[in-house]
Structure formats: C-alpha cells, structure tokens
Design a protein around this motif. Structure first.
Motif, PDB file in Angstrom:
ATOM      1  N   ASP A 655       0.849  -1.204   0.000  1.00 20.68           N
ATOM      2  CA  ASP A 655       0.000   0.000   0.000  1.00 20.68           C
ATOM      3  C   ASP A 655       0.873   1.239   0.000  1.00 20.68           C
ATOM      4  OD1 ASP A 655       0.486   1.049   2.756  1.00 20.68           O
ATOM      5  OD2 ASP A 655      -0.408  -0.880   3.379  1.00 20.68           O
ATOM      6  N   GLY A 659       2.471   3.878   6.557  1.00 19.83           N
ATOM      7  CA  GLY A 659       3.763   3.210   6.805  1.00 19.83           C
ATOM      8  C   GLY A 659       3.929   2.867   8.287  1.00 19.83           C
ATOM      9  N   ILE A 660       5.046   2.224   8.596  1.00 19.68           N
ATOM     10  CA  ILE A 660       5.267   1.758   9.979  1.00 19.68           C
ATOM     11  C   ILE A 660       6.614   2.272  10.493  1.00 19.68           C
ATOM     12  CG2 ILE A 660       5.464  -0.310  11.460  1.00 19.68           C
ATOM     13  CD1 ILE A 660       3.953  -1.779   9.113  1.00 19.68           C
ATOM     14  N   PHE A 664       8.747  -0.008  15.624  1.00 17.25           N
ATOM     15  CA  PHE A 664       7.543  -0.807  15.865  1.00 17.25           C
ATOM     16  C   PHE A 664       7.544  -2.102  15.062  1.00 17.25           C
ATOM     17  CE2 PHE A 664       2.922  -1.632  15.200  1.00 17.25           C
ATOM     18  CZ  PHE A 664       2.622  -1.965  16.518  1.00 17.25           C
ATOM     19  N   ARG A 674      -0.373  -2.594  19.055  1.00 16.01           N
ATOM     20  CA  ARG A 674      -0.910  -1.561  18.162  1.00 16.01           C
ATOM     21  C   ARG A 674       0.040  -0.387  18.223  1.00 16.01           C
ATOM     22  NH1 ARG A 674      -5.789   0.814  18.030  1.00 16.01           N
ATOM     23  NH2 ARG A 674      -5.975   0.246  15.845  1.00 16.01           N
ATOM     24  N   ASN A 678      -1.139   5.608  15.758  1.00 15.04           N
ATOM     25  CA  ASN A 678      -2.262   5.387  14.835  1.00 15.04           C
ATOM     26  C   ASN A 678      -3.558   5.115  15.588  1.00 15.04           C
ATOM     27  OD1 ASN A 678      -0.492   5.507  12.758  1.00 15.04           O
ATOM     28  ND2 ASN A 678      -0.304   3.289  12.502  1.00 15.04           N
ATOM     29  N   LEU A 687      -4.903  -7.720  17.099  1.00 13.96           N
ATOM     30  CA  LEU A 687      -4.849  -9.183  17.056  1.00 13.96           C
ATOM     31  C   LEU A 687      -4.572  -9.707  15.652  1.00 13.96           C
ATOM     32  CD1 LEU A 687      -7.856 -10.269  19.305  1.00 13.96           C
ATOM     33  CD2 LEU A 687      -5.443 -10.188  19.881  1.00 13.96           C
TER      34      LEU A 687
HETATM   35  P1  ADP Z   1      -5.239  -3.759  14.229  1.00 15.31           P
HETATM   36  O1  ADP Z   1      -6.493  -4.424  14.460  1.00 15.31           O
HETATM   37  O2  ADP Z   1      -4.866  -2.754  15.230  1.00 15.31           O
HETATM   38  O3  ADP Z   1      -5.032  -3.304  12.836  1.00 15.31           O
HETATM   39  P2  ADP Z   1      -3.188  -5.625  13.506  1.00 15.31           P
HETATM   40  O4  ADP Z   1      -2.536  -6.740  14.246  1.00 15.31           O
HETATM   41  O5  ADP Z   1      -3.797  -5.984  12.195  1.00 15.31           O
HETATM   42  O6  ADP Z   1      -4.156  -4.922  14.478  1.00 15.31           O
HETATM   43  O7  ADP Z   1      -2.081  -4.566  13.204  1.00 15.31           O
HETATM   44  C1  ADP Z   1      -1.239  -4.187  14.241  1.00 15.31           C
HETATM   45  C2  ADP Z   1      -0.719  -2.803  14.056  1.00 15.31           C
HETATM   46  O8  ADP Z   1       0.154  -2.784  12.907  1.00 15.31           O
HETATM   47  C3  ADP Z   1      -1.737  -1.792  13.728  1.00 15.31           C
HETATM   48  O9  ADP Z   1      -2.271  -1.222  14.889  1.00 15.31           O
HETATM   49  C4  ADP Z   1      -0.987  -0.777  12.914  1.00 15.31           C
HETATM   50  O10 ADP Z   1      -0.409   0.195  13.716  1.00 15.31           O
HETATM   51  C5  ADP Z   1       0.076  -1.580  12.228  1.00 15.31           C
HETATM   52  N1  ADP Z   1      -0.232  -1.907  10.822  1.00 15.31           N
HETATM   53  C6  ADP Z   1      -0.733  -3.064  10.347  1.00 15.31           C
HETATM   54  N2  ADP Z   1      -0.828  -3.033   9.001  1.00 15.31           N
HETATM   55  C7  ADP Z   1      -0.390  -1.812   8.599  1.00 15.31           C
HETATM   56  C8  ADP Z   1      -0.240  -1.157   7.335  1.00 15.31           C
HETATM   57  N3  ADP Z   1      -0.601  -1.736   6.179  1.00 15.31           N
HETATM   58  N4  ADP Z   1       0.264   0.098   7.315  1.00 15.31           N
HETATM   59  C9  ADP Z   1       0.619   0.708   8.462  1.00 15.31           C
HETATM   60  N5  ADP Z   1       0.519   0.138   9.696  1.00 15.31           N
HETATM   61  C10 ADP Z   1       0.000  -1.104   9.750  1.00 15.31           C
END
Ligand code: ADP
Length: 726
Positions: A655, A659-660, A664, A674, A678, A687
């Motif tokens: 995407d 971003g991350i 983290f 989490r 964000n 989860l």
């Molecule tokens: P949530 O239900 O909070 O999305 P996830 O386990 O799916 O839980 O994701 C954990 C965390 O990873 C998210 O809270 C988010 O901060 C980060 N994250 C996941 N996917 C993305 C992404 N495509 N882009 C940015 N951050 C992401």
C-alpha cells in the motif's frame, strides 16, 4: 604454587611463646630512670668513701672501726628495708623472693650489730666463732632461697637435669679452685678449734653455693630481668667475695680489729641489693616479648670449668701435685661433664627427631593443602597490598582462559572490566580499614581472550602477627550462566508485564469497540422501528446495522482465534488450493468495501497450487488487505502480487499509506500490539497480525513487512508449494 602461602593466618595470641615462667623479677614499680640513677650514684659514692676510709684509716683507728662495723650494718639494713618494701608491693612468689632477700640482709645486719657490740660497744676483740657468725651464715641460705624463689624450676625434665648437672659442675670446679689455692692447708695449719674451723669452712662453702646459684640463675634469666637480676646477683657476689676474704684472713689470723678494705664488698654488696627494687618498671613490659637464652648464659658453667682447668695447669707449672681430694674433685668434674654432655646430646637427638617428625608432618600437610587448592572447584588468588596478583590456582587461570604464570605479577585491574575497578576498590576499603573481615560481590571480569565473564568473588585480608595486612585471599566462582538466566528471567518478566498491560488496554479497547457497534445497531434499528422512514432510508440504516454486526463478528472471531492460538488449539484443514483464486476473491471483497482505493493485481501465471486451509489463508489475505485499506486513509493504489520462487509462493500486498515506524516493526506481529500514534485515528484490536503470523507459520511459511513511515508498507507472506507442515 606453594601452600604455606595459603596457610590460615596465625592469631598473635596463638603464637607459642618461648617457655613461660610464672615468676617475674618485678620491683617497686618505679617509672623512669631518675630515682634509680640518683640512688646508684649515692651508693657508688658511699662505697668509694667506705673503701677509702678503711684503706687509709682516716681520723683515728677507733673511728675506722666504728665506720667499718656500723657502715656494714647500715648497708645491710638499707637492703633489708628496700627488699621489705618490694615484698609489700608484690604478691605470691615474687613477694616471697623479696622477703627472703630482705630476711637475708636483716640476718646479716643483726650479725654485724652483734659484731659491732663487741668491737665498738665493748671495745673488745670479737671471739671466733661468735653469735655474729650465726647471723652471717644464716644470710647465705636465705639469699640462695631468694634466688630460687625468683627463678622457678625448668619445666622440661631434660633442662632440669641439665641445670642440676651444671650447678654440680660449677660447685665442684669452684671447690677445686679454692682447694688448690690452699683452702685445705689454711685450715690444717690454723690455730683455731675444730668447731671454729668448721664454722670458718662454712663461709667459703656458702660462697661456693652462692656462686653456683648465681651462675644457674643467670643462666635462666631473661633479657628483661637481667638488669634487676644482675643487681641482686652482683650484690651477692660482692658479699661472697668479702666473705671469702674474711674467712681466709680469719683462718690465717691476719684479719685485724681494724677490718680490711675488702670489707667494702659487704657495703657495696648490700647497697646493690638495696638498688635492685628501684630498677625502673618500664622494662617489665619487655617480659612479654622474651626471646631465647643468650649464648653467654649457656656458656656460664664452662667459665668455672675453665677456671679449674687453668688452676690445674698453674699447679703443674709450679710443679705442685694434686692431693687425693683435689684428684677426686677433678675426676668428679670429668664424670659430671661426660654426663652433662651425654644428656645434652640425647636431648638434642630427641629434639632433632621431634623436628624431623614435625617437618614430615608439615610436608604432608603442605602437600595436602596444595592438592586441595589446585583441585578446588573455586578460583583462588592471593593479591598483594599493591593489588597485584601474587599467586593463583589452576582453576582461576582456567576461569580467565589464561595460564597461571601469565597472571602472577599482573595487576588485578588487568582482569577487571574498566568500569568495575573503581567499584571493586571501593568494596575493598573496609578490608583495609579492618572494619570487615570479608567482603564479597559480583564483577564483570575480562578473560585472557578478551571475552567477558561474570564472577562472584569474596576476599579476606590476611594479617601478620603484628596485625598488618600482608595480602588478600580472594575466591572466585563463575556465575555467567546464573547471570544470563537472571537476565533472561528479568526480560521474560518484563515481557509478561508488558503483555499484561497490553491485555488490559485490549480489554478496554474491545469494550469500547463493542459498545460503539452496539450503539450503532440499537440506534439505527430504533430509527427504523419508530421513525417515519422510507424504504430507501431503511435499507441504508440496515446496511449500517449490518456493517456494525460484521465488525462485532470479526472481533469475536479474532478473539476466539487468539484464544485458540494461546491454548494451542488452532487446527488446520488443508487441501489443494489455487492461491490466485483465493487472492482474487479477497480482492473482490476489498474492492466492494472501499471505493477510494485502487486495488491492482499481478498474479503468478502458472496456477500456484498450495496445500492449505483455504478459510484460514483467506483470513490472512483479508486481514492484510483490510489493514492496507485501513492504514491508507487517503486512498491510493494497493498492489496484490503473487510470485512463485523455488518451492514456495510469495504473496505481497503493498500500500501507499501511513507506513510503519522502524522501532515498531519488531513488535508488529506480537499479540495485542498496536502502534500508539495510529491508535486514536484507526480502530483495531492488535490481534490481526498475530493471528496472521500464527496461521502462516502453521502452514510452514513466513510473514514479514518492508515499510517506510509515510511511504507505505509492503507485507509479504510465503506458502510452500506442496504438502503443508501439519
Ligand atoms: P489492528 O487491528 O490494530 O489493525 P493488527 O494486528 O492488524 O491490528 O495490526 C497491528 C498494528 O500494525 C496496527 O495497529 C498498525 O499500527 C500496524 N499496521 C498493520 N498493518 C499496517 C499497514 N498496512 N500500514 C501501516 N501500519 C499497519
């Protein structure tokens, strides 16, 4: 390594002293030399004046007689008074000794008073023998007993027999000398009666006994006692000298009424005895630190033998032969000497055997100690007061991965981590000051190969007999494993604490999410029920209700999945699946849910058939796609790619969202994780990715992400082509 180095420090009190004797020659306890020096000077002056008066017969003959007789009596009474005072200030055997000396002086003084009554009072010649002789002669055994009271008997049998033999040798030698100088002849030709001759003979015999006792006593005197002892013995010697002169002069009739200059011996003798108690007390303290006897003390009896030998040679030179008694005496001396020699030889042999046995025992102990130290499971180090290594055992060198030889002489700091040295030095301080016996701590040590190791150590200061620190004895054990385990346990605990915190956050977050969804459902349903709404509007509300219900359903599914994962109960139902078709279905659903994102597909041309649980893999793809949509709030392109590489298929969902953050990424796939920044804007439970990873790994694949904050994320997962792991 030598074991004596590790011998336990001997406490000063346990150091065996040289044979201790219970009696010390303690005087009046006067501190300082001044009173003694004044008294000694006075005694010297008086003795010189007395000698001069008796030699030159100053003033008149009667005055000389008065001074001679009265002077001697006064000197004896001064000695008696001084000794009586010393007796009153002491106790036990020392008191007895001083009392005997005092009684001896008193007895002699009384004899002298009787003598003076004849000569000075009545003005007549003193008869011989007279009552005065009783006083004079009684003084001898009393003085001898006094000397014995001061010097207790030796404790060792060998030393006791040796002392008796030495005394006998001295006595016989002196008797030989006296006999050779004509003692026998003087009495044979003397005009006196046999009784008078017997009493006259008692004087030289008494002197010989006194001299013998002197020699024996001096032989056993300790250095600290010698001053006071020498005064007493010197006094007795002077008296004996005057006695002998008197006896000879009386026996051959040359002792006149005017007395003799040799009478000074009595005055000087008793004044010396009077001085003995005045000897300063300061030296008494030295009694504690006595040493072995001096050589001259041991050689004393041989002086008497030497005198006898010289006398015998003199007789030979003068062409005089030994009479029968003198020959018996000489033979007796020889026999006693042989006996003494045999005795001391036997004594030295037994001492030698004892010392050999002690040496062998010490050797065995040393070897045992060496073995224990070199096989000890602990590292043992002897550290000098300059903090340099003096000695180490092999175990210590092994702990530090080096050789003992390389360690000896090196500073301790060389094997300590630089940050540790100041701290270790600080811990050592109480040892230096003596406030603590042992200190211990853990330190990071540097090994010979530059690696590090945690060591637990304890150190003790080893002191010399004088109480000064000689070296430190330190013991070390390797606690690296323990440290690593502790660190792991601490990290584990921190992890658990964090998980606990995340879980509480999760519970409040989920409650909030549930409530929001339920509020939506009940609100919209109420509006349909109670409101005046058209069919179109009802459909719109119903769609909202459906969205909220699905959200609830997703969350409950995720939570149940997580629970299954934590309990290890998540099971797969694998079958052959075309991965591309799973991806297409998921992309279709995602496209339907969001119109703002452009989802493009680029799939592997050859149909990648994988063995997997299609529901679970669909869950994985849906989760990654929904995250891509969720975390690209501004829309944009989302690329879904599948590529076959070797024996696995690599799926990527890329995407252009938020971003991350780099810090983290490590935690991203963990439970309940989490990203806080964000969290407020985008709803979620933390989860999804944890479940994703678990499912992918259960299929034998891997999941990871490449991301740049602000530029988007590229999530990958792989699945093996062929049979799955479970
Ligand atoms: P949530 O239900 O909070 O999305 P996830 O386990 O799916 O839980 O994701 C954990 C965390 O990873 C998210 O809270 C988010 O901060 C980060 N994250 C996941 N996917 C993305 C992404 N495509 N882009 C940015 N951050 C992401």
């Amino acid at each position: 390594m030598s074991s004596p180095a590790y011998a336990r420090p001997v406490q000063p009190s346990r150091v065996p002293a040289v044979e201790r004797r219970p009696v010390n020659v303690v005087g009046l306890g006067i501190e300082g030399w001044r009173p003694f020096a004044i008294a000694a000077t006075a005694a010297l002056v008086v003795s010189i004046l007395f000698a001069a008066w008796t030699a030159f017969h100053w003033v008149s003959d009667q005055a000389t007689i008065d001074i001679d007789d009265i002077g001697e009596a006064v000197a004896a009474f001064i000695a008696a008074a001084s000794c009586a005072l010393a007796a009153s200030r002491n106790s036990g055997r020392t008191r007895l000794a001083w009392a005997l000396f005092g009684a001896s002086a008193l007895s002699w003084g009384i004899g002298e008073v009787v003598w003076s009554v004849y000569q000075v009072g009545l003005g007549v010649a003193v008869p011989f023998p007279s009552a005065a002789d009783a006083g004079f002669l009684l003084a001898v055994p009393l003085a001898v007993l006094g000397v014995f009271a001061f010097t207790s008997a030796p404790t060792r049998l060998a030393t006791r027999s040796e002392t008796v033999l030495a005394g006998a040798i001295v006595a016989l030698s002196l008797l030989f000398v006296a006999w050779a100088f004509g003692l026998g002849k003087v009495y044979e030709s003397s005009p006196a009666t046999p009784a008078a001759q017997f009493i006259g003979l008692a004087y030289p015999i008494g002197d010989i006994i006194t001299a013998t006792v002197l020699v024996v006593a001096l032989r056993r005197a300790r250095r600290a006692e010698i001053g006071r002892m020498a005064l007493l013995l010197g006094g007795l010697a002077f008296n004996a000298l005057a006695d002998s002169a008197f006896a000879y002069l009386t026996a051959n009739g040359t002792y006149g009424a005017l007395g003799s200059v040799l009478d000074t011996g009595w005055v000087a003798g008793y004044l010396l005895i009077a001085l003995a108690p005045l000897w300063p007390a300061g030296t008494d303290r030295e009694l504690k630190g006595e040493g072995p006897l001096e050589l001259w003390q041991l050689a004393l009896p041989w002086v008497a033998v030497f005198a006898a030998a010289v006398t015998a040679v003199r007789l030979a030179v003068l062409d005089q032969s030994l009479d029968r008694f003198a020959t018996v005496l000489a033979g007796g001396i020889g026999i006693l000497m042989v006996a003494s020699h045999v005795l001391s030889h036997r004594d030295s042999l037994s001492l030698l055997q004892k010392s050999h046995r002690a040496e062998a025992q010490l050797g065995r102990r040393n070897r045992l100690l060496d073995e224990i130290i070199s096989h000890a499971p602990l590292g043992i180090v002897r550290v000098g007061t300059d903090m340099k290594i003096v000695d180490v055992n092999p175990r210590m060198a092994a702990l530090l991965r080096t050789e003992p030889d390389k360690m000896i002489g090196a500073p301790v700091a060389k094997y300590l981590h630089p940050e540790e040295f100041a701290r270790v030095f600080e811990i050592f301080q109480p040892l230096w000051k003596g406030t603590l016996e042992t200190v211990e701590s853990d330190s990071r040590a540097l090994r010979g190969d530059s690696t590090e190791v945690w060591l637990h150590w304890s150190a003790t200061g080893v002191r010399s007999a004088s109480g000064r620190i000689e070296y430190f004895l330190a013991m070390y054990e390797d606690t690296d494993a323990e440290h690593a385990a502790n660190e792991a346990a601490t990290a584990h605990l921190a992890g658990l604490e964090r998980l606990n915190k995340l879980k509480s956050e999760f519970v409040s977050l989920v409650s909030h999410e549930f409530r929001t969804a339920l509020v939506g459902i009940s609100g919209f349903s109420e509006m349909i029920r109670d409101g005046d709404v058209s069919l179109e509007e009802s459909k719109g509300y119903a769609a909202d209700i459906n969205k909220d219900a699905e959200r609830l359903n997703r969350m409950i599914t995720d939570m149940l999945d997580m629970d299954r994962i934590e309990a290890g109960r998540l099971t797969l139902h694998p079958q052959s699946v075309d991965l591309n078709s799973l991806l297409e279905d998921a992309v279709d659903r995602a496209r339907a849910s969001s119109s703002r994102h452009d989802i493009v597909c680029n799939f592997e041309r050859q149909q990648p058939i994988v063995q997997c649980d299609p529901d679970r893999i669909a869950q994985v793809i849906a989760n990654l796609l929904s995250n891509a949509v969720k975390y690209s709030p501004d829309g944009g392109e989302i690329a879904v790619t599948s590529v076959r590489r070797d024996n696995h298929v690599d799926v990527s969902i890329r995407d252009h969202g938020v971003g991350i953050a780099a810090d983290f990424i490590q935690r991203l796939f963990g439970r309940y994780e989490r990203y806080e920044k964000n969290s407020n804007k985008i709803v979620g439970t933390g989860l999804g990715l944890a479940i994703t990873r678990q499912i992918v790994e259960m299929h034998g694949g891997k999941v990871w992400v490449d991301s740049e904050p602000g530029a988007g994320s590229d999530f990958h997962f792989t699945l093996p082509v062929g049979s799955p792991k479970d």
